[in-house]
Design an enzyme around this catalytic site. Structure first.
Site, short mmCIF file in Angstrom:
data_model
loop_
_atom_site.label_atom_id
_atom_site.label_comp_id
_atom_site.label_asym_id
_atom_site.label_seq_id
_atom_site.Cartn_x
_atom_site.Cartn_y
_atom_site.Cartn_z
N HIS A 50 0.79 -1.06 0.12
CA HIS A 50 -0.15 -0.14 -0.10
C HIS A 50 0.75 1.22 0.22
CE1 HIS A 50 -3.64 -2.28 0.54
NE2 HIS A 50 -3.52 -2.71 1.68
N ARG A 79 7.10 -5.34 2.85
CA ARG A 79 6.01 -6.05 2.54
C ARG A 79 5.85 -5.95 1.12
NH1 ARG A 79 0.00 -4.75 4.99
NH2 ARG A 79 0.33 -2.57 4.07
N GLU A 167 -5.27 -11.63 8.29
CA GLU A 167 -6.22 -10.63 8.16
C GLU A 167 -7.33 -10.84 7.35
OE1 GLU A 167 -3.85 -7.39 6.38
OE2 GLU A 167 -3.01 -8.60 5.03
N ASP A 193 -7.63 -4.89 7.95
CA ASP A 193 -8.28 -5.84 7.07
C ASP A 193 -9.10 -7.06 7.96
OD1 ASP A 193 -7.99 -4.82 4.66
OD2 ASP A 193 -5.87 -5.31 4.57
#
Length: 282
Positions: A50, A79, A167, A193
């Site tokens: 993100h 990530r 998540e 999430d």
């Protein structure tokens, strides 16, 4: 033979809570500023899911910038963009990219099954523990002077940390199977999430009580399987609470969040002082 080590690995082996920060902004200078902000910072996650850093070569430039701070620099994990459904082997190239660029570990989002977790671990480990290929001429350079290619090949499987994010509803249901994967170092709870997948609003700032029950169940299950458990927080107050609860790896803030909070606070103080001064002039 040179050792491969880093602060988060030290903390895991010593069973001490490790505080970290999320890097959402791109660039080497931003990363170095964040990484040198506090002696209490054990790790950072370069967010290529993100965040605004590209997987290649952006992540590598950030990792190198942080490693250049010296042997006590925070551990730089990445990530990757691929989520759990892509962890069937098709995400292996992303894992290879970031580890070849010198990442101290990987975080893979939305892993929901044992097969997905096993695929992630295999992609991150050299044979015989995994299927990762060897050959990048720059990887060892990101681990510091004195580390040769043969040093890295011999020790990377023990030094690199592999974390998958829990998540999703399926991830919670399959948690015990996921935790049984050999070579998996731990799970990372994504409370936002996770809340949405369980049918609850995102934390504001704390999770819904029902989501909190699930979070505590994940923590207990991870420790029962001798795995580490990490969680994302947005403030020092939240992070301190999670450390007391026994979480091993706790995100404290993000670079963009801390910058916005700091600017807002200082500007508010300045504006308030100005208003007070104006008041005394009347």
């Amino acid at each position: 033979m040179a050792a491969l080590t880093h602060p988060l690995l030290h903390a895991f082996r010593a069973s001490k809570p490790a505080f970290g920060a999320w890097l959402t902004l791109p660039g080497a200078f931003n990363a170095r500023a964040a990484a040198s902000a506090s002696p209490h910072l054990s790790w950072v996650v370069v967010d290529c899911e993100h965040g605004m850093t590209s997987l290649h070569t952006g992540a590598g430039e950030v990792i190198a910038a942080i490693a250049g701070l010296g042997p006590d620099a925070p551990s730089a994990l990445v990530r990757i963009p691929a989520t759990g459904p892509c962890a069937d082997g098709s995400a292996a190239w992303q894992i290879k990219y970031v580890l070849d660029q010198g990442a101290r570990g990987i975080v893979v989002p939305m892993v929901s099954t044992r097969a997905q977790a096993a695929s992630v671990v295999a992609a991150a480990r050299f044979p015989p523990q995994g299927i990762r290929g060897f050959g990048n001429p720059f990887t060892q350079l990101a681990w510091g002077p004195g580390v040769s290619a043969s040093d890295y090949l011999a020790r990377a499987n023990d030094a690199i940390l592999v974390l998958v994010q829990i998540e999703t509803r399926d991830g919670v249901q399959n948690l015990d199977d996921i935790l049984s994967v050999d070579g998996l170092d731990g799970v990372f709870i994504g409370p936002y999430d996770l809340s949405l997948s369980l049918g609850f609003p995102p934390p504001s700032p704390d999770p819904h009580p029902e989501v909190e029950k699930t979070i505590q169940q994940i923590l207990a299950s991870a420790h029962a399987k001798n795995k580490k458990c990490a969680i994302y927080c947005i403030s020092g107050t939240q992070a301190a609470k999670r450390a007391k609860e026994g979480f091993d790896m706790i995100n404290v803030t993000s670079d963009s969040g801390a910058m916005a909070d700091g600017l807002a606070r200082h500007l508010s103080d300045a504006a308030g002082a100005t208003e007070e001064k104006k008041g005394f002039g009347y």
